[in-house]
Scaffold this motif. Structure first.
Motif, mmCIF file in Angstrom:
data_model
loop_
_atom_site.group_PDB
_atom_site.id
_atom_site.type_symbol
_atom_site.label_atom_id
_atom_site.label_comp_id
_atom_site.label_asym_id
_atom_site.label_seq_id
_atom_site.Cartn_x
_atom_site.Cartn_y
_atom_site.Cartn_z
ATOM 1 N N TRP A 1 0.825 -1.204 0.000
ATOM 2 C CA TRP A 1 0.000 0.000 0.000
ATOM 3 C C TRP A 1 0.859 1.254 0.000
ATOM 4 N N LEU A 2 1.875 1.283 0.857
ATOM 5 C CA LEU A 2 2.766 2.452 0.900
ATOM 6 C C LEU A 2 3.467 2.654 -0.431
ATOM 7 N N ALA A 3 3.827 1.553 -1.095
ATOM 8 C CA ALA A 3 4.483 1.661 -2.408
ATOM 9 C C ALA A 3 3.524 2.240 -3.448
ATOM 10 N N GLY A 4 2.231 1.929 -3.328
ATOM 11 C CA GLY A 4 1.251 2.424 -4.286
ATOM 12 C C GLY A 4 0.681 3.779 -3.944
ATOM 13 N N ARG A 5 0.921 4.233 -2.730
ATOM 14 C CA ARG A 5 0.390 5.524 -2.283
ATOM 15 C C ARG A 5 1.249 6.638 -2.873
ATOM 16 N N ALA A 6 0.660 7.386 -3.748
ATOM 17 C CA ALA A 6 1.401 8.450 -4.414
ATOM 18 C C ALA A 6 0.405 9.379 -5.094
ATOM 19 N N PHE A 7 0.911 10.283 -5.883
ATOM 20 C CA PHE A 7 0.070 11.168 -6.676
ATOM 21 C C PHE A 7 -0.087 10.550 -8.054
ATOM 22 N N TRP A 8 -1.307 10.249 -8.416
ATOM 23 C CA TRP A 8 -1.597 9.616 -9.698
ATOM 24 C C TRP A 8 -2.587 10.475 -10.458
ATOM 25 N N LYS A 9 -2.369 10.637 -11.727
ATOM 26 C CA LYS A 9 -3.267 11.426 -12.557
ATOM 27 C C LYS A 9 -4.307 10.494 -13.177
ATOM 28 N N PHE A 10 -5.574 10.794 -12.925
ATOM 29 C CA PHE A 10 -6.689 10.042 -13.476
ATOM 30 C C PHE A 10 -7.650 11.004 -14.137
ATOM 31 N N LYS A 11 -8.465 10.506 -15.055
ATOM 32 C CA LYS A 11 -9.553 11.314 -15.595
ATOM 33 C C LYS A 11 -10.525 11.570 -14.450
ATOM 34 N N ALA A 12 -10.865 12.810 -14.234
ATOM 35 C CA ALA A 12 -11.661 13.198 -13.069
ATOM 36 C C ALA A 12 -12.990 12.459 -13.006
ATOM 37 N N ASP A 13 -13.721 12.376 -14.123
ATOM 38 C CA ASP A 13 -15.035 11.736 -14.074
ATOM 39 C C ASP A 13 -14.914 10.261 -13.697
ATOM 40 N N ARG A 14 -13.887 9.588 -14.171
ATOM 41 C CA ARG A 14 -13.693 8.180 -13.821
ATOM 42 C C ARG A 14 -13.297 8.039 -12.352
ATOM 43 N N ALA A 15 -12.374 8.874 -11.904
ATOM 44 C CA ALA A 15 -11.913 8.792 -10.515
ATOM 45 C C ALA A 15 -13.064 9.043 -9.540
ATOM 46 N N PHE A 16 -13.910 10.020 -9.843
ATOM 47 C CA PHE A 16 -15.038 10.325 -8.960
ATOM 48 C C PHE A 16 -16.078 9.211 -8.969
ATOM 49 N N ALA A 17 -16.181 8.471 -10.054
ATOM 50 C CA ALA A 17 -17.181 7.408 -10.164
ATOM 51 C C ALA A 17 -16.767 6.124 -9.452
ATOM 52 N N GLU A 18 -15.486 5.944 -9.208
ATOM 53 C CA GLU A 18 -14.995 4.700 -8.613
ATOM 54 C C GLU A 18 -14.958 4.771 -7.091
ATOM 55 N N ARG A 19 -15.132 3.634 -6.447
ATOM 56 C CA ARG A 19 -15.107 3.551 -4.982
ATOM 57 C C ARG A 19 -13.896 2.786 -4.466
ATOM 58 N N GLU A 20 -13.211 2.049 -5.357
ATOM 59 C CA GLU A 20 -12.064 1.246 -4.944
ATOM 60 C C GLU A 20 -10.923 1.398 -5.938
ATOM 61 N N VAL A 21 -9.739 1.090 -5.449
ATOM 62 C CA VAL A 21 -8.534 1.087 -6.275
ATOM 63 C C VAL A 21 -7.753 -0.173 -5.930
ATOM 64 N N ARG A 22 -7.156 -0.790 -6.949
ATOM 65 C CA ARG A 22 -6.297 -1.937 -6.684
ATOM 66 C C ARG A 22 -4.887 -1.605 -7.144
ATOM 67 N N VAL A 23 -3.918 -2.094 -6.377
ATOM 68 C CA VAL A 23 -2.503 -1.940 -6.708
ATOM 69 C C VAL A 23 -2.036 -3.297 -7.209
ATOM 70 N N VAL A 24 -1.454 -3.319 -8.415
ATOM 71 C CA VAL A 24 -1.009 -4.566 -9.024
ATOM 72 C C VAL A 24 0.464 -4.474 -9.403
ATOM 73 N N ASN A 25 1.097 -5.632 -9.594
ATOM 74 C CA ASN A 25 2.474 -5.645 -10.095
ATOM 75 C C ASN A 25 2.449 -5.717 -11.615
ATOM 76 N N ALA A 26 3.622 -5.759 -12.243
ATOM 77 C CA ALA A 26 3.715 -5.738 -13.706
ATOM 78 C C ALA A 26 3.022 -6.932 -14.354
ATOM 79 N N ALA A 27 2.923 -8.053 -13.638
ATOM 80 C CA ALA A 27 2.264 -9.247 -14.158
ATOM 81 C C ALA A 27 0.747 -9.198 -13.963
ATOM 82 N N GLY A 28 0.243 -8.151 -13.309
ATOM 83 C CA GLY A 28 -1.188 -8.008 -13.074
ATOM 84 C C GLY A 28 -1.683 -8.660 -11.805
ATOM 85 N N GLU A 29 -0.771 -9.199 -10.975
ATOM 86 C CA GLU A 29 -1.160 -9.804 -9.703
ATOM 87 C C GLU A 29 -1.627 -8.701 -8.757
#
Length: 90
Positions: free
Chosen positions: A34-62
């Motif tokens: 979580w700490l590794a994924g906690r940062a400033f990320w640029k998202f499209k505002a309408d999409r970001a406001f519509a979502e309730r969850e976020v997932r952090v994945v590695n390069a393989a998609g895990e």
């Protein structure tokens, strides 16, 4: 659900969040992912406001950690950024 993809772990000079490394490596705890994924990320505002969850994945998609979105903030240059998230599970 928003998704944040982490690269491989690497040391960095201390960033604005006080971190000295970024990325992921096997064996990290859910809190460390979580700490590794906690940062400033640029998202499209309408999409970001519509979502309730976020997932952090590695390069393989895990999925490393999933979190609720508590709020959004705006960066001084006007980009909307994801912030204030609470970890749910690994």
């Amino acid at each position: 659900m928003l998704e944040i993809k982490l690269g491989e772990w690497r040391a960095i000079q201390t960033d604005a969040l006080g971190r000295t490394s970024v990325g992921w490596q096997p064996g990290m705890s859910a809190a460390q992912y979580w700490l590794a994924g906690r940062a400033f990320w640029k998202f499209k505002a309408d999409r970001a406001f519509a979502e309730r969850e976020v997932r952090v994945v590695n390069a393989a998609g895990e999925v490393l950690v999933v979190a609720t979105i508590d709020g959004l903030i705006r960066h001084e240059i006007g980009s909307r950024l994801l912030a204030n998230r609470s970890m749910i599970t690994r």
